[in-house]
Motif scaffolding. Structure first.
Motif, PDB file in Angstrom:
ATOM      1  N   GLN B   6       0.851  -1.122  -0.051  1.00  0.00           N
ATOM      2  CA  GLN B   6       0.004  -0.123   0.035  1.00  0.00           C
ATOM      3  C   GLN B   6       0.827   1.405  -0.035  1.00  0.00           C
ATOM      4  O   GLN B   6       1.939   1.304   0.472  1.00  0.00           O
ATOM      5  N   SER B   7       0.380   2.267  -0.524  1.00  0.00           N
ATOM      6  CA  SER B   7       1.128   3.430  -0.559  1.00  0.00           C
ATOM      7  C   SER B   7       0.011   4.647  -0.673  1.00  0.00           C
ATOM      8  O   SER B   7      -0.939   4.578  -1.419  1.00  0.00           O
ATOM      9  N   PRO B   8       0.501   5.892  -0.179  1.00  0.00           N
ATOM     10  CA  PRO B   8       1.615   6.049   0.713  1.00  0.00           C
ATOM     11  C   PRO B   8       1.346   5.159   1.909  1.00  0.00           C
ATOM     12  O   PRO B   8       0.354   4.935   2.398  1.00  0.00           O
ATOM     13  N   ARG B   9       2.279   5.176   2.882  1.00  0.00           N
ATOM     14  CA  ARG B   9       2.159   4.821   4.211  1.00  0.00           C
ATOM     15  C   ARG B   9       1.652   5.774   5.050  1.00  0.00           C
ATOM     16  O   ARG B   9       0.829   5.297   6.001  1.00  0.00           O
ATOM     17  N   TYR B  10       1.918   7.119   4.927  1.00  0.00           N
ATOM     18  CA  TYR B  10       1.362   8.059   5.540  1.00  0.00           C
ATOM     19  C   TYR B  10       0.957   9.178   4.658  1.00  0.00           C
ATOM     20  O   TYR B  10       1.505   9.604   3.758  1.00  0.00           O
ATOM     21  N   LYS B  11      -0.196   9.773   4.942  1.00  0.00           N
ATOM     22  CA  LYS B  11      -0.615  11.094   4.319  1.00  0.00           C
ATOM     23  C   LYS B  11      -1.511  12.095   5.194  1.00  0.00           C
ATOM     24  O   LYS B  11      -2.284  11.653   6.067  1.00  0.00           O
ATOM     25  N   LEU B  21      -5.541   6.632  -2.381  1.00  0.00           N
ATOM     26  CA  LEU B  21      -4.500   5.625  -1.817  1.00  0.00           C
ATOM     27  C   LEU B  21      -4.579   4.466  -2.595  1.00  0.00           C
ATOM     28  O   LEU B  21      -5.423   4.096  -3.052  1.00  0.00           O
ATOM     29  N   CYS B  23      -3.379   0.574  -3.515  1.00  0.00           N
ATOM     30  CA  CYS B  23      -3.054  -0.898  -3.150  1.00  0.00           C
ATOM     31  C   CYS B  23      -2.679  -1.813  -4.357  1.00  0.00           C
ATOM     32  O   CYS B  23      -3.485  -1.804  -5.188  1.00  0.00           O
ATOM     33  N   THR B 110      -2.513   2.498   4.902  1.00  0.00           N
ATOM     34  CA  THR B 110      -2.320   4.027   4.623  1.00  0.00           C
ATOM     35  C   THR B 110      -2.859   4.770   5.914  1.00  0.00           C
ATOM     36  O   THR B 110      -3.978   4.713   6.212  1.00  0.00           O
ATOM     37  N   ARG B 111      -1.995   5.449   6.707  1.00  0.00           N
ATOM     38  CA  ARG B 111      -2.412   6.054   8.072  1.00  0.00           C
ATOM     39  C   ARG B 111      -2.815   7.706   7.314  1.00  0.00           C
ATOM     40  O   ARG B 111      -1.884   8.323   6.948  1.00  0.00           O
TER      41      ARG B 111
END
Lengths: 111, 115
Positions: B6-11, B21, B23, B110-111
């Motif tokens: 998954q990307s990004p990990r943080y947004k 997001l 996947c 993704t947070r």
């Protein structure tokens, strides 16, 4: 009432202790999953079971279909076992057999 | 890679901004799920794909949420005009699907933080 309920919500143990986390469900499921989630979010599948008992290393999972209850046991607990443990059921009669989750049990094992 | 990516990990998004997001499921997995996990809660179902077909979107909380999987592999979850209540970890999971196996493999999530 949630479809899947876990207890306890939080659990603190000393290294070496035997740990039990309980899960009960009120909906029709075809399989019961125990998942582990570390800080940072990623989820790892520990067990998927539909009857009886499974064992992997120090982890044991059991399920009682009649009572709609499952337990996850950790023997000889270690600080690296500290994580959130989530119980989830594969829902019957849903498109794709999606999961319904409990709210998780935060386990902290102190050295 | 061998797992679900998954990307990004943080947004971090400003309120009102659109986000996307991504996947990337395990190769060959037919089923793909998106889940939303609020802080301190268990994940909640958002939507399900079988190959490129979105068969269940009953969990999407509003019409600001949109998901696609146009070629039956990579999926994108888009949130338009983000609001603070959208802050959560968004998890993607994939599986071979019935009749092979319903065992789900999860990405790192993704947070999303909406400020």
């Amino acid at each position: 009432k949630n479809e899947v309920e876990q207890s306890p919500q939080n659990l603190t143990a000393q290294e070496g202790e035997f740990i039990t986390i309980n899960c009960s469900y009120s909906v029709g499921i075809s399989a019961l999953h125990w998942l582990q989630q570390h800080p940072g979010g990623g989820i790892v599948s520990l067990f998927m079971l539909s009857s009886g008992k499974k064992k992997h290393g120090r982890l044991i999972a059991t399920i009682n279909i009649q009572e709609k209850h499952s337990s996850l046991h950790i023997t000889a607990s270690h600080p690296r076992d500290s994580a959130v443990y989530i119980c989830a059921g594969t829902l019957r009669w849903t498109s794709g057999s999606r999961l319904t989750f409990g709210e998780g049990t935060q386990l902290t094992v102190n050295p | 890679g061998a797992g679900v990516s998954q990307s990004p990990r943080y947004k971090v998004a400003k309120r009102g901004q659109d986000v996307a997001l991504r996947c990337d499921p395990i190769s060959g997995h037919v089923s793909l799920f998106w889940y939303q996990q609020a802080l301190g809660q268990g994940p909640e179902f958002l939507t399900y794909f079988q190959n490129e077909a979105q068969l269940d979107k009953s969990g999407l909380p509003s019409d600001r949420f949109f998901a696609e999987r146009p070629e039956g592999s990579v999926s994108t979850l888009k949130i338009q005009r983000t609001q603070q209540e959208d802050s959560a970890v968004y998890l993607c999971a994939s599986s071979f699907g019935q009749p092979q196996s319903t065992e789900a493999f999860f990405g790192q999530g993704t947070r999303l933080t909406v400020v």
